[in-house]
Design a protein around this motif. Structure first.
Motif, mmCIF file in Angstrom:
data_model
loop_
_atom_site.group_PDB
_atom_site.id
_atom_site.type_symbol
_atom_site.label_atom_id
_atom_site.label_comp_id
_atom_site.label_asym_id
_atom_site.label_seq_id
_atom_site.Cartn_x
_atom_site.Cartn_y
_atom_site.Cartn_z
ATOM 1 N N UNK A 93 0.804 -1.229 0.000
ATOM 2 C CA UNK A 93 0.000 0.000 0.000
ATOM 3 C C UNK A 93 0.835 1.276 0.000
ATOM 4 N N UNK A 94 1.905 1.265 -0.778
ATOM 5 C CA UNK A 94 2.729 2.457 -0.948
ATOM 6 C C UNK A 94 2.348 3.090 -2.280
ATOM 7 N N UNK A 95 1.954 4.339 -2.232
ATOM 8 C CA UNK A 95 1.495 5.054 -3.423
ATOM 9 C C UNK A 95 2.651 5.271 -4.404
ATOM 10 N N UNK A 96 2.399 4.990 -5.667
ATOM 11 C CA UNK A 96 3.411 5.227 -6.697
ATOM 12 C C UNK A 96 2.920 6.203 -7.753
ATOM 13 N N UNK A 97 1.626 6.451 -7.811
ATOM 14 C CA UNK A 97 1.056 7.335 -8.829
ATOM 15 C C UNK A 97 1.697 7.089 -10.189
ATOM 16 N N UNK A 98 1.346 7.871 -11.148
ATOM 17 C CA UNK A 98 1.923 7.694 -12.488
ATOM 18 C C UNK A 98 2.988 8.743 -12.719
ATOM 19 N N UNK A 99 3.996 8.701 -11.876
ATOM 20 C CA UNK A 99 5.077 9.676 -11.940
ATOM 21 C C UNK A 99 6.381 8.958 -11.602
ATOM 22 N N UNK A 100 7.376 9.094 -12.466
ATOM 23 C CA UNK A 100 8.639 8.376 -12.264
ATOM 24 C C UNK A 100 9.304 8.736 -10.941
ATOM 25 N N UNK A 101 9.260 10.001 -10.559
ATOM 26 C CA UNK A 101 9.882 10.420 -9.306
ATOM 27 C C UNK A 101 9.237 9.771 -8.097
ATOM 28 N N UNK A 102 7.925 9.634 -8.114
ATOM 29 C CA UNK A 102 7.225 9.006 -6.991
ATOM 30 C C UNK A 102 7.570 7.525 -6.902
ATOM 31 N N UNK A 103 7.797 6.892 -8.026
ATOM 32 C CA UNK A 103 8.168 5.473 -8.011
ATOM 33 C C UNK A 103 9.560 5.296 -7.411
#
Length: 94
Positions: free
Chosen positions: A52-62
Motif C-alpha cells: 500500500x505504498x502510493x506510486x502514482x503515475x510519476x517516475x519520481x514518486x516510483x
C-alpha cells in the motif's frame, strides 16, 4: 468483443528484463537502458502495491517508493537512486 486482461507489474518487469537482455546481446544499448528502467520501475511498483505504498503515475514518486520500501526494511537495497539514474540515462540517450 475480446477483452485482454492487463499484465501485472511483475509480468511487465520480467518482460522488460528479458527485452533488455536481448537488446544488450544484439548491441542495442539505448533500447536496453530503456528496458532496464521500465523493468526496475515495474518491479518496484509491484512490491509497493503489495504494501500500500502510493506510486502514482510519476517516475519520481516510483523512485521515492523504492526508497520507502528500503527504509521499511522490505528491500535489502535502496533502488530509488538507481531508478533516478536509469531515468536520466534513458532521457539523455534519446
Amino acid at each position: 468483443m475480446l477483452f485482454v486482461s492487463p499484465k501485472t507489474k511483475r509480468q511487465l518487469a520480467r518482460e522488460h528484463c528479458e527485452s533488455a537482455r536481448r537488446d544488450l546481446e544484439e548491441g542495442r544499448e539505448k533500447d536496453a537502458i530503456s528496458a532496464l528502467f521500465y523493468a526496475a520501475e515495474a518491479a518496484v511498483v509491484a512490491i509497493a502495491d503489495c504494501h500500500d505504498i502510493e506510486t502514482r503515475k510519476h517516475h519520481g514518486r516510483k523512485a521515492d517508493a523504492a526508497t520507502e520500501l528500503y527504509e521499511r526494511g522490505l528491500l535489502s537495497d535502496d533502488f530509488g537512486p538507481l531508478l533516478r539514474e536509469l531515468n536520466r540515462a534513458r532521457k539523455d540517450i534519446w
